[in-house]
Design a protein around this motif. Sequence first.
Motif, PDB file in Angstrom:
ATOM      1  N   ALA A   1       3.814  -2.825   3.176  1.00 17.50           N
ATOM      2  CA  ALA A   1       4.333  -4.062   3.105  1.00 17.50           C
ATOM      3  C   ALA A   1       3.002  -4.916   3.389  1.00 17.50           C
ATOM      4  O   ALA A   1       2.711  -5.979   2.690  1.00 17.50           O
ATOM      5  N   ALA A   2       2.419  -4.616   4.674  1.00 17.94           N
ATOM      6  CA  ALA A   2       1.010  -5.351   5.249  1.00 17.94           C
ATOM      7  C   ALA A   2       0.111  -5.387   3.855  1.00 17.94           C
ATOM      8  O   ALA A   2      -0.515  -6.346   3.722  1.00 17.94           O
ATOM      9  N   VAL A   3      -0.140  -4.045   3.439  1.00 16.29           N
ATOM     10  CA  VAL A   3      -0.890  -4.035   2.593  1.00 16.29           C
ATOM     11  C   VAL A   3      -0.900  -4.740   1.254  1.00 16.29           C
ATOM     12  O   VAL A   3      -1.841  -5.638   0.746  1.00 16.29           O
ATOM     13  N   ASP A   4       0.255  -4.859   0.789  1.00 14.07           N
ATOM     14  CA  ASP A   4       0.773  -5.370  -0.411  1.00 14.07           C
ATOM     15  C   ASP A   4       0.788  -6.990  -0.037  1.00 14.07           C
ATOM     16  O   ASP A   4      -0.024  -7.611  -1.009  1.00 14.07           O
ATOM     17  N   GLY A   5       1.091  -7.443   1.132  1.00 16.07           N
ATOM     18  CA  GLY A   5       0.960  -8.750   1.531  1.00 16.07           C
ATOM     19  C   GLY A   5      -0.508  -9.298   1.641  1.00 16.07           C
ATOM     20  O   GLY A   5      -0.785 -10.617   1.392  1.00 16.07           O
ATOM     21  N   CYS A   6      -1.376  -8.582   1.869  1.00 13.24           N
ATOM     22  CA  CYS A   6      -2.868  -8.925   1.803  1.00 13.24           C
ATOM     23  C   CYS A   6      -3.638  -8.660   0.542  1.00 13.24           C
ATOM     24  O   CYS A   6      -4.802  -8.917   0.250  1.00 13.24           O
ATOM     25  N   GLY A   7      -2.642  -8.240  -0.430  1.00 11.74           N
ATOM     26  CA  GLY A   7      -3.368  -8.276  -1.876  1.00 11.74           C
ATOM     27  C   GLY A   7      -4.344  -6.877  -1.892  1.00 11.74           C
ATOM     28  O   GLY A   7      -5.095  -7.098  -2.820  1.00 11.74           O
ATOM     29  N   VAL A   8      -4.270  -6.178  -1.130  1.00 12.58           N
ATOM     30  CA  VAL A   8      -5.110  -4.968  -1.180  1.00 12.58           C
ATOM     31  C   VAL A   8      -4.645  -4.037  -2.107  1.00 12.58           C
ATOM     32  O   VAL A   8      -3.447  -3.707  -2.103  1.00 12.58           O
ATOM     33  N   ASP A   9      -5.384  -3.330  -2.908  1.00 13.81           N
ATOM     34  CA  ASP A   9      -5.081  -2.283  -3.683  1.00 13.81           C
ATOM     35  C   ASP A   9      -5.465  -0.899  -2.996  1.00 13.81           C
ATOM     36  O   ASP A   9      -6.696  -0.476  -2.853  1.00 13.81           O
ATOM     37  N   PRO A  10      -4.238  -0.136  -2.577  1.00 15.33           N
ATOM     38  CA  PRO A  10      -4.575   1.024  -1.893  1.00 15.33           C
ATOM     39  C   PRO A  10      -5.503   2.195  -2.551  1.00 15.33           C
ATOM     40  O   PRO A  10      -5.989   3.028  -1.941  1.00 15.33           O
ATOM     41  N   VAL A  11      -5.399   2.166  -4.040  1.00 14.66           N
ATOM     42  CA  VAL A  11      -5.980   3.311  -4.542  1.00 14.66           C
ATOM     43  C   VAL A  11      -7.367   2.880  -4.854  1.00 14.66           C
ATOM     44  O   VAL A  11      -8.385   3.654  -4.599  1.00 14.66           O
ATOM     45  N   ALA A  12      -7.789   1.578  -5.104  1.00 20.39           N
ATOM     46  CA  ALA A  12      -8.975   1.165  -5.289  1.00 20.39           C
ATOM     47  C   ALA A  12      -9.832   1.023  -3.909  1.00 20.39           C
ATOM     48  O   ALA A  12     -10.938   1.473  -3.863  1.00 20.39           O
ATOM     49  N   ASP A  13      -9.142   0.441  -2.737  1.00 15.55           N
ATOM     50  CA  ASP A  13      -9.686   0.291  -1.649  1.00 15.55           C
ATOM     51  C   ASP A  13      -9.159   0.806  -0.329  1.00 15.55           C
ATOM     52  O   ASP A  13      -8.688   0.263   0.613  1.00 15.55           O
ATOM     53  N   PRO A  14      -8.984   2.327  -0.174  1.00 13.35           N
ATOM     54  CA  PRO A  14      -8.598   2.938   0.899  1.00 13.35           C
ATOM     55  C   PRO A  14      -8.878   2.601   2.291  1.00 13.35           C
ATOM     56  O   PRO A  14      -8.336   2.544   3.135  1.00 13.35           O
ATOM     57  N   GLN A  15     -10.255   2.209   2.139  1.00 14.71           N
ATOM     58  CA  GLN A  15     -10.979   1.878   3.597  1.00 14.71           C
ATOM     59  C   GLN A  15     -10.355   0.790   4.038  1.00 14.71           C
ATOM     60  O   GLN A  15     -10.384   0.508   5.206  1.00 14.71           O
ATOM     61  N   ALA A  16     -10.167  -0.347   2.980  1.00 15.43           N
ATOM     62  CA  ALA A  16      -9.622  -1.738   3.535  1.00 15.43           C
ATOM     63  C   ALA A  16      -8.186  -1.142   4.101  1.00 15.43           C
ATOM     64  O   ALA A  16      -7.601  -1.780   5.104  1.00 15.43           O
ATOM     65  N   VAL A  17      -7.411  -0.444   3.445  1.00 18.88           N
ATOM     66  CA  VAL A  17      -5.887  -0.107   4.073  1.00 18.88           C
ATOM     67  C   VAL A  17      -6.146   0.459   5.467  1.00 18.88           C
ATOM     68  O   VAL A  17      -5.370   0.369   6.503  1.00 18.88           O
ATOM     69  N   ILE A  18      -7.299   1.382   5.681  1.00 16.56           N
ATOM     70  CA  ILE A  18      -7.281   2.043   6.966  1.00 16.56           C
ATOM     71  C   ILE A  18      -7.612   1.115   8.104  1.00 16.56           C
ATOM     72  O   ILE A  18      -7.028   1.147   8.964  1.00 16.56           O
TER      73      ILE A  18
END
Length: 221
Positions: free
Chosen positions: A43-60
């Motif tokens: 939910a936090a990842v989605d809320g920030c507009g981060v694409d977990p497949v394209a940018d796993p580093q941002a998710v981490i």
Amino acid sequence: PSELVIAIDGPSGVGKSTTSRALAERLGLAHLDTGAMYRAAAAAVDGCGVDPVADPQAVIELVRRARLEVSTVPGRDRVVIDGADVTARIREPRISAMVSKVSTIQPVRDLLIERMRQVVEQCGRRIVVEGRDITTVVCPDAEVRVLLVADPSVRVARRSAELKGAVSRGQVADQVIRRDRDDSVVASFEAPAPGVTVIDSTHLTPEQVVAAVIDLVPAGG
Ligand code: C5P
């Protein structure tokens, strides 16, 4: 009271939460829903507009910095991430559909697993922990280790009932089957790890499942 960690693993819709909550209430234990932690991260990842497949580093990075609070009081499933109460949001189909993209990033798992183990310790090791890799990775030394399974058609029916008809049966079936596949890298339920008891809930009532787990609790627990 003596330590009693009950680890419950199983696929989506198998009745893990219902069973775990009832067990915790019955035995006076805390309850940790680890799926809710992955959902909160998603939910936090989605809320920030981060694409977990394209940018796993941002998710981490996001998960590393996030302040995650989960309730361990049975029946009070509150989840707060960075001050935002996401308890309702994490159950939305949008989050269910993307959670595996976040949970399959290994450094994200490492961060959350560390957190799960802290919670277990904070609860004095008197807790029911439910998820996918609790019996194998998070709490392999738990006093009781259970793999809950049920026929896919029954899991779809249970999930449908839970959603109270808000989503068609066909859509629920798609979601359950898809999440089984997306999660297959996280855990395989084809065969249980050594020492793990399989309980097939296909033909059991929730009460019978709870009783079957209580039968496994060592004397004095
Ligand atoms: O249990 P629930 O269906 O709420 O879990 C949501 C998701 O969190 C799962 O589909 C899976 O991707 C992830 N999960 C996990 N490891 C766990 C618990 C959940 O990867 N121990």
